[in-house]
Enzyme design. Sequence first.
Site, PDB file in Angstrom:
ATOM      1  NE  ARG A 181      86.669  67.418  47.132  1.00  0.00           N
ATOM      2  CZ  ARG A 181      84.960  67.847  47.272  1.00  0.00           C
ATOM      3  NH1 ARG A 181      84.598  68.757  46.421  1.00  0.00           N
ATOM      4  NH2 ARG A 181      85.042  67.413  48.119  1.00  0.00           N
TER       5      ARG A 181
ATOM      6  CE  LYS B 264      85.720  68.754  51.605  1.00  0.00           C
ATOM      7  NZ  LYS B 264      85.059  70.269  51.167  1.00  0.00           N
TER       8      LYS B 264
HETATM    9  N1  PDD Z   1      82.257  71.633  52.150  1.00  0.00           N
HETATM   10  N2  PDD Z   1      82.507  75.185  48.079  1.00  0.00           N
HETATM   11  C1  PDD Z   1      83.382  74.857  49.031  1.00  0.00           C
HETATM   12  C2  PDD Z   1      83.352  76.136  50.052  1.00  0.00           C
HETATM   13  C3  PDD Z   1      82.652  74.006  50.303  1.00  0.00           C
HETATM   14  O1  PDD Z   1      84.090  73.484  51.385  1.00  0.00           O
HETATM   15  C4  PDD Z   1      81.694  72.806  49.708  1.00  0.00           C
HETATM   16  C5  PDD Z   1      81.857  70.897  50.513  1.00  0.00           C
HETATM   17  C6  PDD Z   1      82.102  72.197  48.728  1.00  0.00           C
HETATM   18  C7  PDD Z   1      80.676  71.632  48.395  1.00  0.00           C
HETATM   19  O2  PDD Z   1      81.543  70.155  47.882  1.00  0.00           O
HETATM   20  P1  PDD Z   1      80.882  68.585  48.179  1.00  0.00           P
HETATM   21  O3  PDD Z   1      79.778  68.849  46.858  1.00  0.00           O
HETATM   22  O4  PDD Z   1      82.108  67.869  47.371  1.00  0.00           O
HETATM   23  O5  PDD Z   1      81.122  68.642  49.691  1.00  0.00           O
HETATM   24  C8  PDD Z   1      81.607  73.760  47.636  1.00  0.00           C
HETATM   25  C9  PDD Z   1      82.342  70.491  52.746  1.00  0.00           C
HETATM   26  C10 PDD Z   1      80.371  69.852  52.963  1.00  0.00           C
HETATM   27  C11 PDD Z   1      82.422  71.122  54.714  1.00  0.00           C
HETATM   28  O6  PDD Z   1      83.280  71.586  54.115  1.00  0.00           O
HETATM   29  O7  PDD Z   1      82.041  70.314  55.868  1.00  0.00           O
END
Ligand code: PDD
Length: 286
Positions: free
Chosen positions: A52, A150
């Site tokens: 990602r 992200k």
């Molecule tokens: N956040 N959606 C958003 C807006 C996020 O910021 C995140 C992750 C997720 C979940 O993605 P993943 O399963 O890949 O962690 C969904 C991280 C944990 C953070 O900002 O701390």
Amino acid sequence: MSRTVYVNGEYVPEAEAKVSVFDRAFLMADGVYEVTSVLGGRLIDFDGHAARLERSLGELGMGMPMSRDELLTIHRELVVRNDLTDGMIYLQVTRGAPGDRDFAFPPEGTPQTVVLFTQSKPGLADSPLAKQGIRVISIPDVRWGRRDIKTVQLLYPSMGKMMAKKAGADDAWMVEDGAVTEGTSNNAYIVKDGTIVTRNLGTEILHGITRAAVLRFAREAQMKVEERAFTIDEAKAADEAFITSASMFVMPVVEIDGDAVGSGAPGPVATRLREIYLEESRKVAV
Ligand code: PDD
């Protein structure tokens, strides 16, 4: 104990870990990040996070600062140097520090800024919250249109967490055009008559690495999954609700805008998916 932080090729004590005031992420939020959890000293879902990261960078016209293997080496080195058992590794890559403020991207060849640090969370997988469940409020989703990237533009998610706190809740689910997009830092799900429903992938949400793994485990366990938009009313009338993220794994949601979801306690589907996710991810952790 002072942490050892990785900054641009060096491992330094946290007090000496510094980047330029001209860094594009500081001035323009021009950077992307990943959060990878560590359980028992090993990385959970590392390959997914690395993939990602590469995609996020690519969507912004940036390349990977180094190979995935080199990234893995740094992650592991930080685990060792910081004696990390349970917690997270935060990684950020920015478009670098061109030495002045300018809306135009810096010239080709400007070195990217690469920072990684650890966050220790002893007992991360045994959070008592998982037995209790969390409470969420709904708020409008006013973020930009490329939430699949992200980026470090986290002001609104941060404000959302504060709105939740003020309302006596734990987190917020964001709503756009009448449908839930996702949580402030996690993906959102409901369960109705045994079917797991979560927002379909697109530019409206982050493509969660935990989401991908959890949906795969759910399908393998013969659970029915529907990837589509759902409303807050539908969520309130659901049997269960939950969220997923790298730091929360699978976390039950027991209240939405003050109304209990289902029995008001963590449901069997979320509880089972949490167990499966933790068990299976630990098996292949690196
Ligand atoms: N956040 N959606 C958003 C807006 C996020 O910021 C995140 C992750 C997720 C979940 O993605 P993943 O399963 O890949 O962690 C969904 C991280 C944990 C953070 O900002 O701390």
